[in-house]
Design a protein around this motif. Structure first.
Motif, short mmCIF file in Angstrom:
data_model
loop_
_atom_site.label_atom_id
_atom_site.label_comp_id
_atom_site.label_asym_id
_atom_site.label_seq_id
_atom_site.Cartn_x
_atom_site.Cartn_y
_atom_site.Cartn_z
N ALA A 81 -4.51 27.91 -30.84
CA ALA A 81 -3.48 26.88 -30.88
C ALA A 81 -2.62 26.95 -32.13
CB ALA A 81 -4.14 25.50 -30.78
N SER A 82 -3.20 27.34 -33.26
CA SER A 82 -2.44 27.41 -34.50
C SER A 82 -3.05 28.43 -35.45
CB SER A 82 -2.37 26.03 -35.17
OG SER A 82 -3.68 25.59 -35.51
N VAL A 83 -2.26 28.83 -36.42
CA VAL A 83 -2.73 29.74 -37.46
C VAL A 83 -2.36 29.14 -38.80
CG1 VAL A 83 -2.68 31.84 -36.08
CG2 VAL A 83 -0.63 31.12 -37.28
N VAL A 84 -3.12 29.49 -39.83
CA VAL A 84 -2.96 28.89 -41.14
C VAL A 84 -2.51 29.96 -42.14
CG1 VAL A 84 -4.11 27.65 -43.02
CG2 VAL A 84 -4.71 27.16 -40.65
N ASP A 85 -1.43 29.67 -42.85
CA ASP A 85 -0.96 30.55 -43.90
C ASP A 85 -1.94 30.52 -45.07
OD1 ASP A 85 0.61 32.09 -45.66
OD2 ASP A 85 1.65 30.30 -46.40
N SER A 86 -2.46 31.68 -45.45
CA SER A 86 -3.48 31.74 -46.49
C SER A 86 -2.92 31.42 -47.88
CB SER A 86 -4.11 33.14 -46.51
OG SER A 86 -3.13 34.14 -46.77
N LYS A 87 -1.60 31.56 -48.07
CA LYS A 87 -1.00 31.29 -49.38
C LYS A 87 -0.81 29.81 -49.65
CE LYS A 87 1.58 35.65 -49.45
NZ LYS A 87 2.94 36.28 -49.46
N THR A 88 -0.41 29.07 -48.63
CA THR A 88 -0.05 27.66 -48.82
C THR A 88 -0.95 26.68 -48.09
OG1 THR A 88 1.47 27.69 -46.93
CG2 THR A 88 2.38 28.32 -49.08
N GLY A 89 -1.75 27.17 -47.15
CA GLY A 89 -2.58 26.28 -46.35
C GLY A 89 -1.83 25.59 -45.23
N VAL A 90 -0.56 25.95 -45.03
CA VAL A 90 0.27 25.34 -44.00
C VAL A 90 -0.12 25.91 -42.63
CG1 VAL A 90 2.61 25.14 -43.09
CG2 VAL A 90 2.20 24.87 -45.53
N SER A 91 -0.23 25.04 -41.65
CA SER A 91 -0.59 25.44 -40.29
C SER A 91 0.64 25.58 -39.42
CB SER A 91 -1.54 24.40 -39.68
OG SER A 91 -1.86 24.73 -38.35
N PHE A 92 0.71 26.67 -38.66
CA PHE A 92 1.81 26.92 -37.74
C PHE A 92 1.28 27.04 -36.32
CE2 PHE A 92 3.63 28.31 -41.71
CZ PHE A 92 4.99 27.99 -41.61
N PRO A 93 1.94 26.38 -35.36
CA PRO A 93 1.56 26.61 -33.96
C PRO A 93 1.75 28.09 -33.62
CG PRO A 93 3.18 24.83 -34.14
CD PRO A 93 3.10 25.48 -35.47
N SER A 94 0.85 28.65 -32.86
CA SER A 94 0.99 30.06 -32.50
C SER A 94 2.05 30.27 -31.43
CB SER A 94 -0.35 30.63 -32.04
OG SER A 94 -0.85 29.87 -30.96
N VAL A 95 2.41 29.21 -30.70
CA VAL A 95 3.45 29.29 -29.67
C VAL A 95 4.31 28.03 -29.75
CG1 VAL A 95 3.94 29.45 -27.20
CG2 VAL A 95 1.97 30.66 -28.14
N LEU A 96 5.63 28.21 -29.69
CA LEU A 96 6.58 27.10 -29.62
C LEU A 96 7.29 27.13 -28.27
CD1 LEU A 96 8.43 27.09 -33.09
CD2 LEU A 96 6.67 25.50 -32.31
N ASP A 97 7.58 25.95 -27.74
CA ASP A 97 8.37 25.82 -26.52
C ASP A 97 7.82 26.65 -25.36
OD1 ASP A 97 10.14 24.17 -27.94
OD2 ASP A 97 11.31 25.89 -28.63
N GLY A 98 6.53 26.87 -25.35
CA GLY A 98 5.90 27.54 -24.22
C GLY A 98 5.91 29.05 -24.25
N THR A 99 6.98 29.66 -24.79
CA THR A 99 7.08 31.12 -24.72
C THR A 99 7.45 31.78 -26.05
OG1 THR A 99 9.40 30.96 -24.00
CG2 THR A 99 7.72 31.13 -22.27
N ARG A 100 7.74 31.01 -27.07
CA ARG A 100 8.10 31.62 -28.36
C ARG A 100 6.85 31.85 -29.19
NH1 ARG A 100 14.24 29.69 -29.98
NH2 ARG A 100 15.01 29.87 -27.84
N ARG A 101 6.56 33.13 -29.41
CA ARG A 101 5.30 33.51 -30.03
C ARG A 101 5.47 33.77 -31.52
NH1 ARG A 101 1.74 38.45 -27.61
NH2 ARG A 101 2.65 37.60 -25.71
N LEU A 102 4.51 33.30 -32.30
CA LEU A 102 4.54 33.50 -33.74
C LEU A 102 4.32 34.96 -34.07
CD1 LEU A 102 4.60 32.24 -36.61
CD2 LEU A 102 2.13 31.90 -36.39
N LEU A 103 5.27 35.56 -34.81
CA LEU A 103 5.20 36.97 -35.16
C LEU A 103 4.89 37.21 -36.63
CD1 LEU A 103 8.29 38.39 -33.22
CD2 LEU A 103 5.92 38.20 -32.45
N GLY A 104 5.16 36.25 -37.48
CA GLY A 104 4.90 36.45 -38.90
C GLY A 104 5.12 35.16 -39.68
N ILE A 105 4.46 35.08 -40.83
CA ILE A 105 4.59 33.93 -41.72
C ILE A 105 5.00 34.42 -43.10
CG2 ILE A 105 3.32 32.09 -42.90
CD1 ILE A 105 1.58 31.81 -40.44
N GLY A 106 5.98 33.74 -43.70
CA GLY A 106 6.45 34.12 -45.02
C GLY A 106 6.53 32.93 -45.94
N LEU A 107 6.93 33.19 -47.18
CA LEU A 107 7.01 32.15 -48.20
C LEU A 107 8.32 32.29 -48.96
CD1 LEU A 107 5.61 29.84 -49.77
CD2 LEU A 107 4.58 31.59 -51.25
#
Length: 283
Positions: A81-107
């Motif tokens: 359901a979600s992934v957590v950025d190891s640098k900031t502890g911020v959680s991101f949904p792994s999918v938005l709007d049903g079909t938009r897939r998380l590809l990367g997290i930055g700072l």
């Protein structure tokens, strides 16, 4: 160099489940991390010994077996359901709007008064799974990962193609004002508009930055979504509220260039996006 990056961790459920169930469900994620580490190791050695057929075959095995649960190769149904950025502890949904897939997290970091760097916001980059396969599959789907890495067009494919993309900004600096956001975009987006479209784009820039009105509050944890919709429409939302939409291919490209362009805010995030985009194409 081919590398596997997992700069974020899978979020955990708030209540522990029985030990037998927990150990069973954790195996795919443990296997994914183990497999990714093995692939990265083979990739590093293969890069220094490109003529060694054993190393190349071993690397191809890791990359080709799409039944194995690498994060970038998980189907939408299997993605956590979600992934957590190891640098900031911020959680991101792994999918938005049903079909938009998380590809990367930055700072996004900014130097404050020339004295120290502050973490301004973490950001997640999403691409529409269906659009990617439909618009890019025919041209890039049959290429190997190494071929994609060497393909210059592939580096900019998300900038140029009318694929649904969202960059989600999550504010981590507690003293950030909307005026500071507006000023930062005036500088960074303005530079990109000039880079791609020349100097006569002040009206377009003003239309975009005027969306960030003074009355909007953005405390720590606030979410700003910058989404490219079909027809190169840039839609901006703040904490789920629409603040404006602008149809402009130039503006869409200039915004995305900040995160996945030639000089992105976080270079490793861009590399993660390229790698996980390739995984979608090769599913």
């Amino acid at each position: 160099m081919v590398s596997f990056r997992f700069p974020f961790s899978f979020s955990q459920p708030p209540n522990p489940t029985p030990a037998t169930h927990s150990s069973a469900t954790s195996r795919p994620f443990t296997a994914a991390v183990t497999l990714a580490a093995g692939a990265a190791a083979f990739a590093a050695v293969a890069h220094t010994n490109p003529t060694n057929p054993f190393l190349q075959n071993a690397l191809n095995f890791f990359l080709a077996d799409r039944s194995l649960p690498l994060w970038g190769s998980l189907s939408l149904n299997d993605t956590p359901a979600s992934v957590v950025d190891s640098k900031t502890g911020v959680s991101f949904p792994s999918v938005l709007d049903g079909t938009r897939r998380l590809l990367g997290i930055g700072l996004r970091r900014k130097r404050l008064l020339g004295l120290k760097n502050i973490d301004v916001y973490a950001y997640g980059i999403y691409a529409d799974d269906i659009d990617v396969k439909k618009l890019l599959g025919k041209k890039y789907g049959k290429l190997s990962l190494s071929e994609l890495q060497e393909n210059k067009e592939y580096n900019d494919v998300l900038l140029e193609t009318d694929i649904g993309v969202t960059v989600r900004l999550q504010i981590v600096y507690g003293k950030l004002s909307i005026g500071s956001v507006r000023s930062a975009f005036e500088e960074s987006v303005g530079t990109r508009l000039q880079k791609f479209g020349g100097s006569d784009n002040q009206e377009l820039l003003q239309r975009f930055t005027s969306q960030f009105k003074d009355e909007i509050k953005i405390p720590r944890g606030s979410i700003i979504d910058l989404s490219r919709e079909p027809g190169y429409v840039l839609r901006t939302t703040i904490d789920g509220n629409d603040v404006g939409s602008i149809q402009s291919k130039l503006l869409c490209k200039s915004i995305l260039d900040l995160y996945i362009g030639e000089e992105p805010f976080d270079k490793q995030a861009k590399e993660d996006v390229k790698l996980n985009l390739a995984s979608i194409l090769q599913e």
